[in-house]
Design an enzyme around this catalytic site. Structure first.
Site, PDB file in Angstrom:
ATOM      1  N   GLY A  46       0.841  -1.194   0.000  1.00  0.00           N
ATOM      2  CA  GLY A  46       0.000   0.000   0.000  1.00  0.00           C
ATOM      3  C   GLY A  46       0.872   1.238   0.000  1.00  0.00           C
ATOM      4  N   GLN A  51       3.075   9.921   1.019  1.00  0.00           N
ATOM      5  CA  GLN A  51       4.341   9.182   1.126  1.00  0.00           C
ATOM      6  C   GLN A  51       5.300   9.482  -0.018  1.00  0.00           C
ATOM      7  OE1 GLN A  51       2.294   5.227   2.094  1.00  0.00           O
ATOM      8  NE2 GLN A  51       4.172   5.106   3.292  1.00  0.00           N
ATOM      9  N   CYS A  94       5.422  -0.086   7.607  1.00  0.00           N
ATOM     10  CA  CYS A  94       5.103   1.070   6.773  1.00  0.00           C
ATOM     11  C   CYS A  94       6.346   1.444   5.990  1.00  0.00           C
ATOM     12  CB  CYS A  94       4.658   2.232   7.663  1.00  0.00           C
ATOM     13  SG  CYS A  94       4.253   3.726   6.735  1.00  0.00           S
ATOM     14  N   LEU A  95       6.192   1.722   4.697  1.00  0.00           N
ATOM     15  CA  LEU A  95       7.345   2.071   3.859  1.00  0.00           C
ATOM     16  C   LEU A  95       8.026   3.355   4.343  1.00  0.00           C
ATOM     17  CD1 LEU A  95       5.806   1.258   0.344  1.00  0.00           C
ATOM     18  CD2 LEU A  95       7.480  -0.102   1.631  1.00  0.00           C
ATOM     19  N   HIS A 136      -4.916   1.585   7.344  1.00  0.00           N
ATOM     20  CA  HIS A 136      -3.553   2.109   7.458  1.00  0.00           C
ATOM     21  C   HIS A 136      -3.323   3.213   6.415  1.00  0.00           C
ATOM     22  CE1 HIS A 136       0.970   1.360   7.962  1.00  0.00           C
ATOM     23  NE2 HIS A 136       0.898   2.130   6.883  1.00  0.00           N
ATOM     24  N   GLU A 137      -3.719   2.955   5.175  1.00  0.00           N
ATOM     25  CA  GLU A 137      -3.493   3.933   4.096  1.00  0.00           C
ATOM     26  C   GLU A 137      -4.392   5.153   4.257  1.00  0.00           C
ATOM     27  OE1 GLU A 137      -0.872   3.543   2.522  1.00  0.00           O
ATOM     28  OE2 GLU A 137      -0.593   1.439   3.037  1.00  0.00           O
ATOM     29  N   HIS A 140      -2.939   7.639   6.592  1.00  0.00           N
ATOM     30  CA  HIS A 140      -1.846   8.465   6.041  1.00  0.00           C
ATOM     31  C   HIS A 140      -2.388   9.798   5.515  1.00  0.00           C
ATOM     32  CE1 HIS A 140       1.949   6.314   6.124  1.00  0.00           C
ATOM     33  NE2 HIS A 140       1.396   5.200   5.664  1.00  0.00           N
TER      34      HIS A 140
HETATM   35 NI    NI Z   1       2.247   3.285   5.759  1.00  0.00          NI
END
Ligand code: NI
Length: 168
Positions: A46, A51, A94-95, A136-137, A140
């Site tokens: 995701g 991000q 998380c990236l 989660h997304e 963000h």
């Molecule tokens: Ni994330």
């Protein structure tokens, strides 16, 4: 233009609220393509606009591609319109938080209303890992990270790590 790199904490853009997208234009379709490329290359499941520094309410996800069943999804101006009273705990990464994995408890099922690349509003139900990914997304887009969803005990135990993530 080259694909943008993934921002990591403590970049303040990851702590900012993103603006609505509205109409789905060619520019938004190109943005969705870029986000999917960046997500797959990471590799992740995701990725949300902020991000890569795109402060708009859009995220992409594909929960099954690592298991061999690609299903790219693009969610624009998403809203969670229902969340189950039942909760489930899942290990999340998380990236934007490399090397960090945390157990987060969230509603086990959610219904998401969103604009698709076709420009129409849709409503879909998600359970299991997809429900985790959607929440989660979606977080963000409001500058909320999975580390903000920890229970008090875990927060206290991870205080030093959390402080380092947040930066000066
Ligand atoms: Ni994330």
């Amino acid at each position: 233009m080259n694909d943008r790199p993934i921002l990591r904490m403590p970049d303040r853009r990851l702590r900012s609220v993103a603006a609505p997208v509205g109409e789905v234009t060619d520019e938004i379709r190109a943005l969705a393509d870029e986000m999917l490329r960046v997500m797959y290359a990471a590799p992740g499941r995701g990725l949300a606009g902020p991000q890569i520094g795109e402060m708009r309410r859009i995220f992409v996800m594909d929960c099954g591609w690592k298991e061999g069943a690609p299903d790219p999804c693009v969610m624009i101006d998403p809203e969670i319109v229902w969340a189950s009273p039942e909760t489930a705990s899942c290990s999340e990464g998380c990236l934007s938080l490399p090397g960090i994995t945390v157990a987060v408890t969230r509603p086990a099922a959610v219904t998401l209303r969103f604009t698709g690349l076709d420009g129409a509003r849709h409503e879909d139900a998600f359970t299991g890992f997809a429900a985790v990914c959607v929440q989660h997304e979606r977080d963000h887009l409001d500058g909320i990270l999975c580390i903000d969803r920890l229970d008090a005990q875990t927060r206290a135990a991870m205080a030093d790590v959390l402080r380092r993530i947040e930066g000066p």
